[in-house]
Design an enzyme around this catalytic site. Structure first.
Site: not given
Ligand code: UD1
Ligand code: MG
Length: 444
Positions: A13, A17, A157, A320
């Site tokens: 991701g 934010r 969500e 170190k």
């Molecule tokens: C996600 C969960 C949410 C949970 C939260 C916990 C989903 C839809 N939601 O939300 O229920 O409460 O985590 O922290 O899963 N990522 C990818 N590829 C993508 C999208 C995201 O690799 O296409 C990775 C991001 O880099 C991150 C993780 O997945 O490390 C979670 O994604 P993020 O967008 O942060 O989801 P949240 O909105 O936090």
């Molecule tokens: Mg997250």
């Protein structure tokens, strides 16, 4: 090694934010990228394979994990957590056992917690298991939905939740275990959400529950472990939590942190009981400190440093990749780099080991009971023998060996003992260095 477990870490991701160009999982938490914390927990599970999903900032994320035992799978477009895990189908689908999915932005999870999640998942023969937590401010996290009898029915969500659902305080931690087939079959059946354009991994679990298949939830005792980092404010909060956790662990082992707020101690540093850490000290990863030592104030201990029992490191001393033997002192303004200091050695104020010649690092060896006077410079490689004395302000040149019990002074340092025993018949002192003697002995 567990031959029945694969782990997927989501790290593709963008982290919009976070308001920064750095990929989110590379933001630093207590001096190390978020993803390192998650990977440490994953490695502690000793799985068959760890797969990291990369996408945004892919090269930087890969570089940050260089040398770690992981495989990378690319998710070119970030179409959600469901889409991300589906990228591993070719590699993982059809294997025996379980797939654990971790989020690269949930760094405070403890390995013991993941172990109990996996153990419960296996014991209950669940199709999917997930960690949940009850928190005061659920913010942007997914809410856990339950029926009238408290049975798990799904996750909504935050951005799609209605106001009643938003008020739910039980959240999805983003850490899961699936039976391999349940995961990859389930991923085929989830759809992208219209509002966000993303497919959600939690929908796989919702579908399993709807079909009456076994979903196990484990509520975290310590909700901090579920903390997801999505904003700079959350990162600061996690920082504070981790710092407190480390301070409490040290205190429980009998270490006295005089002022935990101004002291940095990296995760994994070992410190023995009775040791006192004075304010404004920085103790980085890969440092080990014995019992009854005194460190700081304003000490800087770097990787590869071992401080043995009863040794003392004072203000503005940087150490170190060095060992300071038991009972030895380096109390003021010194740099010790690539040095082995024996026992009962005194390193005077302002002593410097010049360990770098512009190309290579060299070692210095200071043996038991030696006394290195204030302001001395030891140009490595150098040896200072047991009980030898290096006078204040002396510069001991490179490749020099100060013999046991010898006294050297000046620039470059010359032996006083040798000049006394080597008196010129005309009554004049022949002052020469040990190295010239060595040359003579070698017949040069
Ligand atoms: C996600 C969960 C949410 C949970 C939260 C916990 C989903 C839809 N939601 O939300 O229920 O409460 O985590 O922290 O899963 N990522 C990818 N590829 C993508 C999208 C995201 O690799 O296409 C990775 C991001 O880099 C991150 C993780 O997945 O490390 C979670 O994604 P993020 O967008 O942060 O989801 P949240 O909105 O936090
Ligand atoms: Mg997250």
């Amino acid at each position: 090694m567990s031959t029945d477990l694969d782990i997927v870490i989501l790290a593709a991701g963008r982290g919009t934010r976070m308001q920064s160009d750095i990929p989110k999982v590379l933001h630093s938490l207590h001096g190390r990228p978020l993803i390192h914390h998650v990977l440490d927990a994953a490695e502690a599970m000793r799985p068959r394979e760890i797969v990291v999903i990369v996408g945004h900032g892919r090269d930087a994320v890969k570089a940050a994990l260089k040398g770690r035992p992981v495989r990378f799978v690319t998710q070119t477009r970030q179409l959600g957590t469901g889409h991300a895990v589906a990228r591993t189908r070719r590699l993982l689908a059809g294997r025996s056992g379980a797939v654990m999915v971790l989020s690269g932005d949930v760094p405070l999870i403890r390995p013991e917690t993941l172990k109990s999640l996996l153990a419960q998942h296996r014991r209950r023969r669940a199709e999917a298991s997930l960690l949940t937590a009850v928190v005061d401010e659920p913010g942007s996290l997914g809410r856990v939905l339950r029926d009238g009898r408290g049975r798990f029915t799904g996750i909504v969500e935050a951005r799609e939740a209605d106001s009643a659902q938003k008020a739910i305080l039980e959240i999805n931690a983003g850490l899961y275990v699936f039976r391999n087939a349940a995961l990859f079959d389930g991923l085929k059946r989830i759809r992208r959400h219209a509002e966000s354009g993303e497919s959600y991994l939690p929908d796989v679990i919702k579908n399993l529950a709807a079909e009456g298949r076994k979903v196990h939830t484990l509520l975290l005792d310590d909700p901090d472990e579920a903390m997801g980092i999505n904003t700079p404010a959350e990162l600061l909060n996690a920082q504070a939590i981790l710092k407190r956790r480390i301070a409490q662990e040290l205190a429980a082992k009998g270490v006295e942190l005089v002022d935990a707020a101004s002291t940095f101690v990296a995760q994994g540093v070992t410190i023995g009981p009775g040791t006192v850490i004075w304010p404004f000290s920085v103790i980085l990863g890969g440092v080990s400190i014995g019992a009854r030592c005194s460190i700081g104030p304003f000490a800087h201990l770097r990787a590869g440093t071992v401080i043995e029992d009863g040794a003392r490191v004072g203000n503005f001393v940087e150490v170190k990749n060095s060992t300071l033997g038991s009972g030895s002192l380096a109390l003021h303004l010194a740099y010790l780099g690539d040095v082995t200091v024996g026992r009962g050695v005194n390193i005077g104020a302002g002593v410097i080991t010049a360990n770098f010649d512009g190309r290579k690092k060299h070692r210095t060896d200071i043996r038991d009971g030696a006394f290195v006077g204030s302001g001395a410079i030891l140009v490595a490689p150098v040896t200072v023998g047991a009980k030898a004395v290096v006078g204040a302000g002396a510069v001991v040149p490179s490749k020099h060996h100060v013999s046991d019990g010898d006294v050297v002074v000046g620039v470059p340092a010359r032996s006083l003992c040798e000049s006394e025993s080597d008196e010129d018949p005309r009554g004049k002192k022949r002052v020469k260095t040990r190295s010239s003697k060595t040359k003579r002995e070698a017949g040069q």
